[in-house]
Design an enzyme around this catalytic site. Structure first.
Site, short mmCIF file in Angstrom:
data_model
loop_
_atom_site.label_atom_id
_atom_site.label_comp_id
_atom_site.label_asym_id
_atom_site.label_seq_id
_atom_site.Cartn_x
_atom_site.Cartn_y
_atom_site.Cartn_z
N THR A 186 0.86 -1.17 0.00
CA THR A 186 0.00 0.00 0.00
C THR A 186 0.90 1.23 0.00
OG1 THR A 186 0.00 0.34 2.39
CG2 THR A 186 -1.56 -1.28 1.52
N GLY A 194 2.71 7.52 -17.73
CA GLY A 194 2.54 6.86 -16.43
C GLY A 194 3.81 6.85 -15.59
N GLU A 243 3.51 10.11 -10.38
CA GLU A 243 2.33 9.86 -9.55
C GLU A 243 1.15 10.56 -10.22
OE1 GLU A 243 2.30 8.07 -6.63
OE2 GLU A 243 4.37 7.57 -7.10
N LEU A 262 16.48 -2.59 -7.95
CA LEU A 262 17.96 -2.59 -7.91
C LEU A 262 18.47 -3.04 -6.53
CD1 LEU A 262 18.72 0.83 -9.69
CD2 LEU A 262 18.82 -1.47 -10.67
N LYS A 271 7.08 3.07 1.60
CA LYS A 271 8.25 3.69 2.25
C LYS A 271 7.93 4.32 3.60
CE LYS A 271 9.17 5.94 -1.88
NZ LYS A 271 8.84 5.03 -2.94
N VAL A 274 13.98 1.90 -2.18
CA VAL A 274 14.86 2.80 -2.91
C VAL A 274 15.35 2.08 -4.16
CG1 VAL A 274 16.89 4.28 -2.79
CG2 VAL A 274 15.66 3.69 -0.69
N GLU A 276 13.72 -3.91 0.05
CA GLU A 276 14.68 -3.58 -1.00
C GLU A 276 14.09 -2.60 -2.02
OE1 GLU A 276 17.50 -2.77 -2.48
OE2 GLU A 276 18.36 -4.65 -1.76
N ALA A 331 13.65 0.75 -6.62
CA ALA A 331 12.79 -0.39 -7.01
C ALA A 331 13.55 -1.71 -6.89
CB ALA A 331 12.24 -0.19 -8.41
N LYS A 367 13.52 8.49 0.28
CA LYS A 367 14.50 7.46 -0.09
C LYS A 367 15.85 7.74 0.54
CE LYS A 367 12.23 6.24 -4.40
NZ LYS A 367 12.02 6.62 -5.79
#
Ligand code: ASP
Ligand code: MG
Length: 800
Positions: free
Chosen positions: A535, A645, A648, A593, A559, A589, A586, A591, A663
């Site tokens: 969420t 897209g 946000e 990576l 986050k 920050v 993970e 996504a 982040k």
């Protein structure tokens, strides 16, 4: 000669009965056999029930008539046995009482009837068969209800009988019964036909005893409790004996000992599945010691505490004598070396009596306060791992603790090959599955609750469902999504949701609180629990600590949990530690990576990180990578990013710099810095007058951003481009660092300047790498890479 024993259930149904005849036909062709039978189906119970009815003046006749009319009772002439029963019942109903002697006479008829019916069926099919009443050669003591054979006498008589019997005639011998030296009927205890069969095998020095039951053999655990329990092919007598102590009545010591004496192998077979090779129990050493799990649940734990008895000799003897006087047998015993107390297991029905007996025995010691407490703990179960060595017990134990099951006590036998654990009864099934999965390396089941099923959550669920099969094969891990929830409703399914979960969500989801999900997991004994927060809700974060306290590991792409107050951050970590749980994020920050993992590793290994800098936001990356080099107004580039897209729904979320700030804070806290969100120096790219208007109005007014950005672009030096970066600097060994997010100009040919598309880039500067940062770069946004990243976290947890 081989002895074949058929249990009551083998004779109960038409199909089973046909199988029995086929098995006998088959075996009789291969060599000499003798047969031992139990009473058919539930006969023994029924005979006993009718006896109770007669004694209590109820209408026993109707029940007795129904018994007589059973269809199989029409297959042979059993008038004599029914007459005996009729007389006995009548007598009992007259005197309104009966004793064990009478009861034995009643129950014995079941086996006599059974042997007559089977013998008749065999003769009808052309075999030479004879019903043999074992009371003529099994001579026992006077212990009605549970007699023990006088082996010498019985052996002599049995051998004499079989010597006189024509070699080609199949003896169909009654199990369960014998007679005293005076010729009174006795029974050998419930399930006693196994004992009869073992005695017969011993006395006739049989080649093998084949015990036909309604199961395929001995299992690594009860298949009713553990779905993937496996059949054990071979067991040594000693191992079988251990199993017997824990409930496998077929392997009762009484039954095994006569076989051990003459080294007669016992094969447990299934009447209903004659092809199965069953389980072979013999004197042959098995490779590597077999392991099996058993559960006793009708037990209670008695705890005896006596601080004043420290070092005093004879206390234990008094305890066990007091219990022995009440004929209470004691199971698992555990005593600390301090001798301050002792705990032991008794059958649940004996618990009160045991406590009373001890209270009586230690009455004086209570007065002198040498004994302070005798307590009974019910609702417990004993799980025994038979064949378990203490040297490798750490693994199942750790798996238990990880699943929040802490044994109340545990002990191992002196031979070191059997560990017993006492657990709460409600946890027994889960515990059994956890241990079983651990020991037998059976696919570890991971039970997942996914919260948020929007873009990331929905993609994740689909990815998990698609890969579940290959992960089961490759990693021996079974992924099971048992809950999908959003802020209002949840869909629950203990065996896991399937591909049509979207439809099911519409039809079957229900309003819920987090407690409902926890309760559902408990009720269904789900182990290895993971809760995933996909969420973007600040509300859901409040569930983290309760979830961890209830045995869940956590994963989030959200986050917020990591960026609200440092107090919460710390409290969550403390709770995780106290509960041996993990929290992975993970994707918070960069996504998918592997950024957080890398930073964690560097930090843990003692590498001093001196600075982290980079483009943290995929949306801002795209916007400035494009705007810097193309001759288009800022509003046009932004509009394109919105349409693709990349941003946000309200792009101010991105342009405000808050997301980058979050982040950055997450990375800072990874390095043990205690910064708060308010302390981040965030450059908001939205001019003040556009900050407070509503979203639709803002989306209509994108051009108003152009003058602001045009001015910045005009000020650029040659060969430089714009990038929105986050930077963590300062003395990172201190409590707090300097956190900044800002729009900067960087040389076009620098790593940051070279960035393309919507990629993210992170530069990690450390002491040993000096001026050359470690660079992690790649797609840092998007639902599918984020979902992949979350999936990675699931697998990381599953591996632990
Ligand atoms: N018929 C007896 C009982 O049900 C003996 C046996 O089945 O072994 O206990
Ligand atoms: Mg039985």
């Amino acid at each position: 000669m081989k002895i074949l024993k058929f249990g009551g259930k083998s004779l109960a149904s038409g199909q089973a009965f046909d199988n029995v005849i086929n098995i006998i036909t088959d075996k009789a062709n291969q060599g000499r056999i003798a047969i031992v039978v139990s009473a058919i189906g539930d006969t023994t119970d029924t005979l006993e029930n009718i006896l109770e009815l007669a004694k209590t003046q109820q209408d026993y006749n109707t029940a007795f008539e129904a018994f007589k009319n059973r269809s199989y009772h029409q297959l042979a002439d059993i008038k004599k046995e029914l007459d005996v029963l009729s007389k006995l019942y009548e007598g009992v109903s007259l005197i309104e009482d009966y004793n064990l002697k009478i009861k034995d006479q009643v129950l014995a008829q079941g086996e006599v009837i059974s042997s007559k019916i089977l013998a008749k069926q065999l003769t009808d099919r052309g075999f030479k068969a004879v019903a043999v009443d074992s009371r003529q050669f099994f001579i026992t003591d006077n212990n009605f209800g549970s007699a023990q054979a006088n082996e010498e006498l019985s052996k002599e008589k049995t051998q004499a009988y079989f010597k006189s019997l024509d070699q080609n005639t199949i003896a169909v011998v009654t199990g369960f019964i014998g007679s005293t030296e005076k010729g009174e009927t006795v029974t050998l205890g419930r399930n006693g036909s196994n004992y009869s069969a073992a005695l017969l095998a011993n006395f006739t020095n049989a080649d093998e005893l084949q015990n036909y039951t309604h199961v395929d053999g001995i299992y690594t655990a009860n298949p009713d409790w553990v779905k993937n329990a496996q059949k054990i092919e071979e067991l040594h007598f000693d191992e079988a004996n251990e199993l017997a102590n824990f409930g496998a009545s077929i392997l009762h010591a009484k039954t095994i000992l006569p076989l051990v004496e003459n080294n007669i192998p016992l094969r447990i077979l299934n009447t209903l599945n004659p092809r199965s090779t069953g389980t072979l129990i013999s004197g042959k050493q098995t490779i590597q010691g077999i392991k099996s799990l058993s559960v006793q649940s009708d037990v209670a734990l008695i705890q005896f505490e006596g601080r004043g008895l420290l070092g005093i000799a004879g206390v234990d003897a008094r305890i066990f004598t007091a219990l022995a006087n009440e004929e209470i047998s004691v199971g698992v015993i555990s005593q600390g070396s301090s001798e301050r107390g002792i705990g032991f297991i008794v059958e649940a029905q004996d618990a009160e009596l045991a406590a009373e007996a001890l209270q009586k025995e230690f009455q004086n010691d209570f007065y002198t306060k040498d004994v302070n407490r005798i307590s009974i703990l019910k609702d417990i179960a004993v799980i025994s791992i038979i064949g378990q060595d203490l040297s490798t017990f750490d693994k199942p134990y750790a798996a238990l603790v990880k699943n929040k099951i802490v044994p109340i006590l545990f002990n191992n036998t002196v031979t070191g090959k059997n560990v017993s654990l006492v657990v709460k009864k409600e946890e027994a099934k889960k515990a059994l599955n956890v241990i079983h999965g651990q020991i037998f390396g059976i696919a570890k089941k991971i039970n997942i609750a996914v919260f948020g099923h929007g873009l990331v959550g929905g993609t994740l669920i689909d990815q998990v469902l698609q890969s579940a099969e290959s992960i089961a094969v490759k990693k021996n891990i079974a992924l099971n999504i048992f809950a999908i929830g959003n802020s209002k409703k949840v869909l629950l399914s203990d065996n896991g949701i399937t591909a049509n979960w979207r439809d099911q969500l519409v039809s079957d989801s229900i309003p819920y609180t987090i407690k409902d999900v926890v309760d559902f997991a408990n009720q269904n004994h789900l182990e290895n629990l993971i809760a995933i927060d996909n969420t973007a809700s600040g509300e859901f974060v409040k569930n983290y600590i309760p979830l961890v306290e209830n045995g869940f590991d956590l994963i989030s792409s959200n986050k917020i949990g990591n960026t609200i107050s440092y107090d919460f951050y710390k409290q969550l970590r403390d709770t995780l530690k106290a509960n041996h749980k993990e929290y992975l994020y993970e994707t918070n920050v960069g996504a998918g990576l592997p950024l957080i993992d890398t930073i964690k590793l560097l930090h843990l290994s003692g590498e001093n990180i001196t600075k982290i800098k980079g483009v943290f936001s995929g949306s801002l990356s795209y916007i400035f990578n494009t705007y810097s080099v193309e001759n288009r107004p800022f509003s046009a580039v932004l509009k394109e990013a919105i349409d693709k897209g990349f941003t946000e729904p309200d792009p101010r979320e991105d342009l405000s710099g808050n997301d980058v700030g979050r982040k950055l804070l997450i990375l800072a806290r990874e390095l043990d810095l205690q910064n708060e969100f308010e302390e981040i120096n965030i450059q908001n790219l939205i001019p003040t007058d556009l900050q407070t208007i509503d979203t639709p109005t803002f989306l209509q007014s994108l051009e108003k951003l152009n003058p602001y950005f045009d001015k910045i672009k005009e000020g650029l030096k040659p060969n430089t481009v714009l990038r929105y970066v986050g930077e963590l600097s300062g003395d990172l060994q201190k409590d707090k660092g300097i956190l900044e997010t800002k729009l900067v100009e960087v040389p076009t040919n620098s790593a940051l300047g070279q960035l393309k598309g919507s990629d993210s880039l992170f530069e990690i500067y450390t002491e040993s790498y000096g001026e050359n940062p470690i660079i992690i770069q790649g797609a840092g946004a998007g639902a599918s890479v984020t979902a992949r990243g979350v999936f990675g976290d699931i697998l990381r947890l599953a591996d632990k």
